[in-house]
Design an enzyme around this catalytic site. Structure first.
Site, short mmCIF file in Angstrom:
data_model
loop_
_atom_site.label_atom_id
_atom_site.label_comp_id
_atom_site.label_asym_id
_atom_site.label_seq_id
_atom_site.Cartn_x
_atom_site.Cartn_y
_atom_site.Cartn_z
CE LYS A 1 14.59 -21.57 -29.55
NZ LYS A 1 14.21 -22.65 -28.63
CD GLN B 1 13.55 -23.71 -25.24
OE1 GLN B 1 13.25 -23.34 -26.37
NE2 GLN B 1 14.78 -23.98 -24.89
CG ASP C 1 12.95 -28.14 -31.63
OD1 ASP C 1 13.97 -27.49 -31.90
OD2 ASP C 1 12.25 -27.94 -30.62
N1 GUN Z 1 16.37 -26.62 -25.28
C1 GUN Z 1 17.68 -26.42 -25.56
N2 GUN Z 1 17.87 -26.46 -26.90
C2 GUN Z 1 16.67 -26.70 -27.46
C3 GUN Z 1 16.23 -26.82 -28.81
O1 GUN Z 1 17.00 -26.75 -29.78
N3 GUN Z 1 14.90 -27.05 -28.98
C4 GUN Z 1 14.05 -27.13 -27.93
N4 GUN Z 1 12.77 -27.36 -28.21
N5 GUN Z 1 14.42 -27.02 -26.68
C5 GUN Z 1 15.73 -26.79 -26.44
#
Ligand code: GUN
Length: 288
Positions: free
Chosen positions: A53, A97, A120
């Site tokens: 990311k 996350q 998100d």
């Molecule tokens: N953990 C696995 N997929 C995601 C996601 O799309 N966003 C976040 N914040 N955590 C994750």
């Protein structure tokens, strides 16, 4: 029937390029979208996601702020960091996350994020806005699924869609987005009666259960479009591992009309959509 592969990697690269072009144009107006990613602990899969990311955010010309906190970080400290990021004008998007360590209440942390910065789309305000058809920041993985579907099928109106999985992150928002495209939508899950039969009714089948190769070839209607959200690691004969989806990809060959591979299908779209959401959030916050 020949089964065509949906090249998520290529479509994601195109989307990232579109975002990067728009980010470059905003620079002349003095706006640089910024994304803050918060990682608590050292979950190896999360570390890989966060690294990807950060790299792709920077590549798109956006500011990337990484906050890595030790696994024992108290909930109050995480909430204080979220409050600081909410107040920081250089930060337009905040992503915490998941999963978080057990001593931290994830729902409480997600609720603390400013909905305008919730790239998100997990805050109840954004989930609610999506449910009632208002503009919302939409969760990245389901958004990526819909972009792929529209790219390969065009108009989705009237198609029968079955979403297998009812998570807040994928299943539920995917169903909302399909409904918005005028699909007839079923959400199936582990308690669904005759799950194979339910799946066989689908023109569009979205697999988001997190169970290795659960969906078999004879669960798929001939010619259906299959979107595989699963990312599961299985052992190989040489002792290493490989990634597979929730769909038995080999069995789907010759049955599905179109299918996303794992890896290289939905995965790359998730990060591309995160960049798009960050751009959207930055533009809304700046009023442009
Ligand atoms: N953990 C696995 N997929 C995601 C996601 O799309 N966003 C976040 N914040 N955590 C994750």
């Amino acid at each position: 029937m020949e089964t065509k592969i949906i090249d998520g990697k290529a479509i994601a690269a195109e989307l990232r390029a579109v975002v990067a072009t728009e980010v470059a144009a905003l620079a002349s107006q003095g706006l640089k979208p910024g994304l803050a990613v918060v990682l608590v602990g050292e979950n190896p899969a999360s570390q890989v996601y966060v690294r990807n990311k950060a790299a792709q955010t920077a590549e798109a010309g956006m500011a990337s702020f990484e906050h890595k906190l030790p696994v024992e970080t108290p909930e109050a400290d995480l909430l204080a960091l979220v409050a600081r990021l909410n107040a920081d004008p250089a930060v337009h998007g905040i992503l915490v996350q998941l999963p978080l360590p057990d001593h931290i209440d994830s729902m409480k942390v997600l609720a603390a994020i400013d909905p305008a910065k919730d790239v998100d789309g997990f805050h109840v305000v954004n989930a609610g806005r999506l449910a009632v058809g208002l503009d919302a920041l939409v969760p990245c993985t389901p958004l990526g699924c819909i972009i792929l579907l529209k790219r390969v099928l065009g108009n989705l109106s009237g198609l029968k869609a079955v979403v297998v999985g009812r998570s807040n992150i994928v299943g539920k928002p995917a169903a909302q987005l399909l409904l918005k495209e005028d699909c007839t939508v079923t959400i199936a899950h582990s308690r669904t009666r005759d799950l194979p039969g339910e799946c066989r009714t689908a023109d569009i089948l979205i697999a988001a259960v997190g169970r290795t190769q659960m969906i078999k070839g004879d669960w798929i209607k001939p010619g259906a479009t299959v979107i595989d959200v699963g990312i599961n690691r299985i052992p190989k004969e040489d002792g290493k591992t490989r990634l597979v989806g929730d769909v038995d990809f080999e069995e789907a060959q010759g049955v599905a009309g179109l299918i996303t591979p794992v890896p290289g299908g939905v995965g790359p779209m998730t990060i591309a959509c995160l960049l798009q959401n960050t751009l959207t959030a930055a533009k809304r916050q700046a009023g442009v």
